[in-house]
Design a protein around this motif. Structure first.
Motif, mmCIF file in Angstrom:
data_model
loop_
_atom_site.group_PDB
_atom_site.id
_atom_site.type_symbol
_atom_site.label_atom_id
_atom_site.label_comp_id
_atom_site.label_asym_id
_atom_site.label_seq_id
_atom_site.Cartn_x
_atom_site.Cartn_y
_atom_site.Cartn_z
ATOM 1 N N UNK A 41 -22.937 -63.260 55.596
ATOM 2 C CA UNK A 41 -22.297 -61.949 55.542
ATOM 3 C C UNK A 41 -22.068 -61.426 56.955
ATOM 4 N N UNK A 42 -20.884 -60.861 57.179
ATOM 5 C CA UNK A 42 -20.548 -60.162 58.414
ATOM 6 C C UNK A 42 -20.142 -58.743 58.055
ATOM 7 N N UNK A 43 -20.634 -57.783 58.813
ATOM 8 C CA UNK A 43 -20.190 -56.406 58.677
ATOM 9 C C UNK A 43 -19.715 -55.879 60.019
ATOM 10 N N UNK A 44 -18.587 -55.188 60.018
ATOM 11 C CA UNK A 44 -18.068 -54.535 61.228
ATOM 12 C C UNK A 44 -17.692 -53.110 60.845
ATOM 13 N N UNK A 45 -18.150 -52.162 61.622
ATOM 14 C CA UNK A 45 -17.882 -50.751 61.352
ATOM 15 C C UNK A 45 -17.490 -50.069 62.660
ATOM 16 N N UNK A 46 -16.419 -49.265 62.637
ATOM 17 C CA UNK A 46 -15.974 -48.589 63.856
ATOM 18 C C UNK A 46 -15.500 -47.174 63.578
ATOM 19 N N UNK A 47 -15.959 -46.260 64.423
ATOM 20 C CA UNK A 47 -15.421 -44.919 64.546
ATOM 21 C C UNK A 47 -15.554 -44.555 66.021
ATOM 22 N N UNK A 48 -15.410 -43.270 66.384
ATOM 23 C CA UNK A 48 -15.506 -42.884 67.795
ATOM 24 C C UNK A 48 -16.255 -41.558 67.915
ATOM 25 N N UNK A 49 -17.597 -41.657 67.824
ATOM 26 C CA UNK A 49 -18.450 -40.488 67.982
ATOM 27 C C UNK A 49 -19.675 -40.877 68.802
ATOM 28 N N UNK A 50 -19.855 -40.214 69.937
ATOM 29 C CA UNK A 50 -21.019 -40.463 70.794
ATOM 30 C C UNK A 50 -22.046 -39.352 70.597
ATOM 31 N N UNK A 51 -23.360 -39.687 70.722
ATOM 32 C CA UNK A 51 -23.920 -41.034 70.851
ATOM 33 C C UNK A 51 -24.018 -41.711 69.491
ATOM 34 N N UNK A 52 -24.352 -42.985 69.518
ATOM 35 C CA UNK A 52 -24.455 -43.723 68.262
ATOM 36 C C UNK A 52 -25.651 -43.276 67.432
ATOM 37 N N UNK A 53 -26.569 -42.552 68.050
ATOM 38 C CA UNK A 53 -27.729 -42.032 67.317
ATOM 39 C C UNK A 53 -27.436 -40.693 66.637
ATOM 40 N N UNK A 54 -26.186 -40.231 66.708
ATOM 41 C CA UNK A 54 -25.842 -38.931 66.112
ATOM 42 C C UNK A 54 -26.098 -38.907 64.611
ATOM 43 N N UNK A 55 -25.816 -40.022 63.942
ATOM 44 C CA UNK A 55 -26.005 -40.113 62.495
ATOM 45 C C UNK A 55 -26.570 -41.503 62.150
ATOM 46 N N UNK A 56 -27.299 -41.633 61.028
ATOM 47 C CA UNK A 56 -27.913 -42.928 60.665
ATOM 48 C C UNK A 56 -26.937 -43.868 59.952
ATOM 49 N N UNK A 57 -25.759 -44.023 60.484
ATOM 50 C CA UNK A 57 -24.705 -44.751 59.777
ATOM 51 C C UNK A 57 -24.953 -46.245 59.687
ATOM 52 N N UNK A 58 -25.607 -46.816 60.684
ATOM 53 C CA UNK A 58 -25.759 -48.272 60.705
ATOM 54 C C UNK A 58 -26.676 -48.764 59.598
ATOM 55 N N UNK A 59 -27.807 -48.127 59.441
ATOM 56 C CA UNK A 59 -28.710 -48.546 58.362
ATOM 57 C C UNK A 59 -28.093 -48.241 57.005
ATOM 58 N N UNK A 60 -27.335 -47.160 56.908
ATOM 59 C CA UNK A 60 -26.652 -46.840 55.647
ATOM 60 C C UNK A 60 -25.598 -47.894 55.328
ATOM 61 N N UNK A 61 -24.858 -48.321 56.335
ATOM 62 C CA UNK A 61 -23.837 -49.348 56.162
ATOM 63 C C UNK A 61 -24.463 -50.627 55.626
#
Length: 411
Positions: A381-401
């Motif tokens: 499995x490969x996952x790629x996710x992109x938006x443009x909001x700094x910093x990356x710690x602003x929201x827990x999106x990676x673990x949710x993804x």
């Protein structure tokens, strides 16, 4: 560069409804609430794209819809490419992981360790051992980043303007050698300019500037046509805006405009930032990840050996430590429990400790503006996710993804 529409998810063992819930979750919780301007999502399995979704616009609350050709600032997702570049040279016998950094950049022969004081006046001591190339790969070099705001050494980086745009990568590396380290190499994990120094070594060993090495040895052969250190004039309309969320007030402001108004990407930079300078698209970066998943080869282009890729995704931190146990840095693109560090990215060492489904040896990393990718060799499995909001710690999106993606696995 996809010739076909996404495959039927069921054909690759994924549940279509649960897969569709991935972009729906981010639209409901982040786009509809005005937290993010957009979200681009791609999930593939066995090399087949099962989900490709583009939601939102190029500006927060306005602008054009994003799509496959939208260009994103990927910041630290540059690091895996620079690390791969060094491993290409490793395969050719042109460098070794145990070599001292001073072998390639002599200024590092005299590097010292901070031993007290302030950025205005401090004492130093000799390191317990020399800095080695492996220390650069794994962020155990004793270097840091000026934006950390954690100690006197990163304050010294800010004072000395490390990373200023008018110097080359090699010039920056040599200036870093003149500043004290936070600790002796191999002692602690600090997110840092380590990969920039590694990029300087790539330039020195190859005799090419880093952008040219990428084009000849990685992005060119892989057909990553939109991955560069700047955006050519004809492509500038495809560069979306980038935003920044204040850590305390929560205020969101424009960090870098879209298109030709961008102050950072409209021309080739002097500093080819090997640790965070690239722009890319979701499809381009998927090609990079797919090359890794397939053992270093994609569409006939052989980049590295399967054994080299296997070696890269092992935990190279000393004594089997994790980033969490060895790390002193308050910021990292990935800092979950049960995660070590390989050659260029994080590596899952303990699925249970990571507190979510997945597989050991999963390789991942992200970028400052909330871009992220992972490669799971066991599940393919490969996952790629992109938006443009700094910093990356602003929201827990990676673990949710990741938790949403793994919930879609049927077999």
């Amino acid at each position: 560069m996809f010739e076909h529409d996404p495959t039927d998810p069921h054909e690759v063992g994924l549940d279509a409804d649960r897969l569709a819930a991935v972009p729906a979750f981010f639209k409901e919780n982040y786009l509809d609430t005005g937290k993010l301007p957009c979200m681009a999502t791609l999930i593939s399995r066995n090399g087949e794209v099962a989900l490709e979704d583009y939601s939102g616009t190029t500006h927060l609350g306005e602008g054009d819809p994003i799509g496959p050709d939208t260009i994103f600032r990927i910041y630290s997702m540059t690091k895996p490419l620079t690390s791969l570049a060094a491993m290409i040279l490793f395969e050719e016998g042109k460098l070794r992981l145990e070599h001292e950094v001073a072998r390639y950049i002599p200024e590092f022969a005299d590097v010292k360790v901070f031993d007290g004081g302030t950025r205005e006046g401090y004492t130093v001591r000799d390191p317990d051992r020399p800095m080695r190339v492996l220390d650069l790969f794994t962020h155990t070099s004793g270097l840091t980043y000026g934006f950390m705001m954690q100690n006197e050494v990163d304050a010294l980086y800010r004072k000395e303007k490390i990373g200023r745009p008018d110097e080359t990568l090699q010039q920056m590396a040599k200036r870093l050698a003149g500043l004290p380290l936070l600790c002796s190499p191999g002692e602690e994990w600090w997110y840092s300019h380590s990969i920039d120094v590694l990029g300087a070594i790539v330039e020195i060993v190859s005799g090419m500037e880093l952008d040219e090495f990428f084009r000849q040895r990685i992005t060119g052969p892989l057909g990553m046509v939109d991955t560069e250190f700047w955006v050519p004039e004809e492509k500038l309309p495809r560069l979306m805006a980038c935003y920044e969320k204040h850590a305390i007030t929560g205020e969101v402001k424009l960090a870098d405009p879209a298109g030709a108004e961008s102050k950072l990407y409209a021309k080739r930079p002097t500093l080819l930032n090997g640790g965070g300078g690239l722009v890319s698209t979701v499809r381009d970066y998927h090609r990079f990840a797919l090359m890794l998943l397939r053992g270093g080869t994609l569409d006939g282009a052989r980049i590295i050996s399967p054994k080299t890729w296997e070696f890269m995704r092992q935990n190279h931190l000393p004594n089997g430590e994790t980033m969490r146990s060895m790390g002193r840095s308050m910021f990292s693109e990935v800092m979950s429990p049960g995660v070590g560090f390989g050659l260029g990215g994080s590596v899952v060492t303990d699925v249970v400790a990571s507190q979510q489904p997945g597989s050991e040896s999963t390789f991942s990393w992200g970028g400052l503006a909330s871009t992220f990718f992972w490669v799971d060799p066991e599940e393919e499995i490969i996952g790629v996710q992109m938006t443009q909001m700094m910093p990356s710690s602003a929201y827990p999106m990676r673990v949710q993804f990741q938790q949403l993606a793994y919930a879609a696995v049927d077999w």
